[in-house]
Design a protein around this motif. Structure first.
Motif, short mmCIF file in Angstrom:
data_model
loop_
_atom_site.label_atom_id
_atom_site.label_comp_id
_atom_site.label_asym_id
_atom_site.label_seq_id
_atom_site.Cartn_x
_atom_site.Cartn_y
_atom_site.Cartn_z
N GLY A 98 -1.29 -2.99 -29.24
CA GLY A 98 -0.58 -2.52 -28.05
C GLY A 98 0.19 -3.63 -27.37
N GLN A 99 0.54 -3.38 -26.11
CA GLN A 99 1.39 -4.31 -25.36
C GLN A 99 0.77 -5.69 -25.22
OE1 GLN A 99 2.92 -2.66 -21.78
NE2 GLN A 99 3.64 -4.59 -20.95
N ASP A 100 -0.55 -5.76 -25.09
CA ASP A 100 -1.20 -7.05 -24.88
C ASP A 100 -1.17 -7.94 -26.11
OD1 ASP A 100 -1.79 -6.23 -22.32
OD2 ASP A 100 -3.82 -5.55 -22.82
N ALA A 101 -0.82 -7.38 -27.26
CA ALA A 101 -0.81 -8.17 -28.49
C ALA A 101 0.44 -9.04 -28.60
CB ALA A 101 -0.90 -7.26 -29.71
N LEU A 102 1.45 -8.81 -27.72
CA LEU A 102 2.69 -9.57 -27.77
C LEU A 102 2.82 -10.46 -26.54
CD1 LEU A 102 5.16 -6.77 -28.97
CD2 LEU A 102 3.87 -8.40 -30.36
N THR A 103 3.45 -11.60 -26.72
CA THR A 103 3.66 -12.54 -25.61
C THR A 103 4.83 -12.07 -24.76
OG1 THR A 103 5.23 -13.91 -26.84
CG2 THR A 103 2.88 -14.41 -27.11
N ALA A 104 4.95 -12.67 -23.57
CA ALA A 104 6.05 -12.32 -22.68
C ALA A 104 7.40 -12.63 -23.32
CB ALA A 104 5.91 -13.08 -21.35
N ALA A 105 7.46 -13.75 -24.05
CA ALA A 105 8.71 -14.12 -24.71
C ALA A 105 9.07 -13.11 -25.79
CB ALA A 105 8.57 -15.52 -25.32
N GLU A 106 8.06 -12.62 -26.53
CA GLU A 106 8.33 -11.64 -27.57
C GLU A 106 8.82 -10.32 -26.96
OE1 GLU A 106 5.28 -13.01 -31.13
OE2 GLU A 106 4.55 -11.76 -29.48
N TRP A 107 8.22 -9.92 -25.82
CA TRP A 107 8.67 -8.70 -25.17
C TRP A 107 10.10 -8.85 -24.67
CZ3 TRP A 107 7.36 -4.02 -25.67
CH2 TRP A 107 6.04 -3.66 -25.94
N THR A 108 10.47 -10.02 -24.19
CA THR A 108 11.85 -10.26 -23.75
C THR A 108 12.82 -10.09 -24.90
OG1 THR A 108 11.11 -11.80 -22.02
CG2 THR A 108 13.43 -11.94 -22.72
N ALA A 109 12.46 -10.65 -26.07
CA ALA A 109 13.32 -10.52 -27.25
C ALA A 109 13.42 -9.07 -27.70
CB ALA A 109 12.77 -11.39 -28.38
N ILE A 110 12.31 -8.34 -27.62
CA ILE A 110 12.30 -6.94 -28.04
C ILE A 110 13.21 -6.12 -27.14
CG2 ILE A 110 10.87 -4.87 -28.09
CD1 ILE A 110 8.60 -6.68 -29.11
N ARG A 111 13.13 -6.34 -25.83
CA ARG A 111 13.92 -5.54 -24.89
C ARG A 111 15.42 -5.76 -25.08
NH1 ARG A 111 9.65 -7.24 -21.25
NH2 ARG A 111 8.27 -5.46 -20.84
N ASN A 112 15.79 -6.92 -25.64
CA ASN A 112 17.19 -7.19 -25.90
C ASN A 112 17.73 -6.41 -27.09
OD1 ASN A 112 17.43 -8.99 -23.78
ND2 ASN A 112 16.88 -10.77 -25.04
N THR A 113 16.84 -5.84 -27.90
CA THR A 113 17.28 -5.14 -29.12
C THR A 113 16.82 -3.69 -29.15
OG1 THR A 113 15.29 -5.86 -30.30
CG2 THR A 113 17.23 -7.26 -30.46
N MET A 114 16.39 -3.16 -28.01
CA MET A 114 15.87 -1.80 -28.02
C MET A 114 16.27 -1.07 -26.74
SD MET A 114 11.87 -2.72 -27.22
CE MET A 114 11.35 -1.27 -26.36
N SER A 115 16.09 0.25 -26.73
CA SER A 115 16.30 1.02 -25.51
C SER A 115 15.26 0.62 -24.48
CB SER A 115 16.19 2.52 -25.83
OG SER A 115 17.15 2.89 -26.79
N THR A 116 15.59 0.77 -23.20
CA THR A 116 14.70 0.29 -22.15
C THR A 116 13.89 1.39 -21.49
OG1 THR A 116 16.52 0.49 -20.57
CG2 THR A 116 16.22 -1.65 -21.64
N ASP A 117 14.07 2.63 -21.91
CA ASP A 117 13.34 3.74 -21.28
C ASP A 117 11.94 3.85 -21.86
OD1 ASP A 117 16.33 5.72 -21.22
OD2 ASP A 117 15.52 4.36 -19.72
#
Length: 407
Positions: A98-117
């Motif tokens: 789930g969400q806790d398995a990824l770091t804040a930096a990884e989530w930032t990178a993901i949000r740059n390449t995906m929908s935000t809803d």
């Protein structure tokens, strides 16, 4: 144990022998030379080897699945051969933890390449490399995506294909200094709207998620692709157009109907008449047959006026560029969502099926649920959504069907 390559070589030799038997016994020599028994013997051998090849291929696919999924991501980390891309590694970790398995930096990178809803429950929009893998998997279901024209739009707004039937329009001869006659073309339109499809929720036990030896990413992707693939192919083939796409078979006109007594059969003459019902303007390599596997069983037993089977077995089965099975010179697409033979049914279609348009809106969206409804059962839920539609856009008769008689 015989290798799959050896089995394919055996199959090719049998297929060539069958084709040579047809070619060398034309003009009424088939019955004269007693070829029926030899053909039946070869056909039984061919079916037996096809079964062996299918079983061997399933075993090879199972053994290769883990490596295939690792290589399917495209990019590699640090140039390491066979290693999944960083995006797919992050995706796999998210599936497990789930969400806790990824770091804040990884989530930032993901949000740059995906929908935000993303919903409060931890929704996650599939990244580009994963979404493409799911879409590609849909091609293996039923056959409609293999013969239709498939395209993707960035938005789901209504779309129409303009149409105009000029088949009855003619020019004219006029005398000197006479005025030309007017004849305005008529226009219409065919709508193509997307529908919202759900994979239904896949509930995965926590034990499976915690087992590091299990390729949970491949498991989830396979389940979602299977469900979405089956429902969309059913609608693209046989949908009635009410709150769903109108399928290929309900959209086609009848090219030939069986005479009384043909409620569950088809004849050689029926198939020839169906081919000839298609205008030569549509003739070409795009024209194919489509029918259910059960219909294939009936057609494979049909013979021409000289007693020769009309089904031509393929060469080099399983090899790229091979010659496929053919019927009266045209390729065959098996679609097990097509109608089966029965009173007044239309079990066989022939023509250029590329006039059926399949529209996908953006990509596939995947969500992960770890709320109390699942946690209390020791599960995590996964759900995929896609928006897709289909419509037959031809008005000139590019494809038609054979219809069984009512009795």
């Amino acid at each position: 144990m015989i290798s799959i390559q050896a089995l394919r070589e055996q199959r090719n030799e049998i297929a060539k022998e069958m084709r040579n038997l047809l070619d060398s016994n034309a003009d009424g020599k088939w019955k004269e030379n007693g070829c029926d028994a030899k053909w039946t013997e070869l056909d039984n051998k061919l079916r037996d080897i096809d079964g062996q090849i299918e079983r061997e291929q399933r075993l090879l696919d199972a053994n290769a699945e883990q490596r295939f999924n690792a290589l399917a991501g495209g990019g590699r980390e640090n140039g390491g051969e066979g290693q999944p891309s960083a995006a797919r590694q992050q995706y796999a970790r998210w599936l497990r933890g789930g969400q806790d398995a990824l770091t804040a930096a990884e989530w930032t990178a993901i949000r740059n390449t995906m929908s935000t809803d993303t919903p409060a429950q931890g929704g996650y929009t599939v990244q580009t490399d994963v979404a493409k893998a799911i879409i590609e998997a849909l091609k293996s279901f039923g056959g409609m995506r293999q013969v239709a024209e498939v395209f993707t739009t960035a938005q789901g707004n209504p779309m129409s294909f303009p149409t105009s039937d000029g088949t009855a329009e003619l020019g004219e001869i006029i005398g000197q200094n006479a005025t030309a006659t007017g004849q305005d073309p008529t226009f219409g339109q065919v709508g193509l709207s997307p529908y919202k499809y759900s994979s239904k929720i896949v509930a995965v036990p926590l034990e499976l998620l915690q087992d590091s030896e299990v390729d949970i990413e491949a498991f989830v992707r396979s389940r979602l692709a299977t469900r979405l693939g089956r429902i969309t192919n059913t609608h693209f083939t046989a949908g009635d157009g009410t709150n769903k796409p109108k399928g290929l078979f309900p959209s086609l006109g009848v090219g030939v109907a069986a005479a009384a007594g043909g409620a569950t059969t088809v004849t050689y003459d029926n198939l020839v008449d169906l081919q000839e019902s298609i205008d030569d303007a549509y003739a070409g390599p795009n024209c194919k047959w489509m029918f259910h596997q059960n219909t294939r069983k009936v057609i494979r037993k049909l013979k021409d006026a000289n007693g020769r089977p009309i089904w031509t077995p393929s060469y080099d089965a399983g090899i790229a560029g091979s010659s496929p099975d053919q019927l009266l010179g045209a390729d065959i697409q098996i679609n097990n969502d097509a109608p089966v033979m029965g009173a007044s049914n239309t079990p066989i279609a022939y023509g250029d099926f590329s006039y059926y348009k399949i529209r996908d809106v953006m990509g596939v969206t995947l969500f992960r649920f770890a709320d109390s409804a699942y946690a209390s059962k020791g599960q995590v839920g996964f759900l995929a959504w896609m928006r897709s539609g289909g419509a037959w856009t031809d008005i000139g008769g590019a494809a038609k069907t054979f219809q069984n008689s009512a009795t």
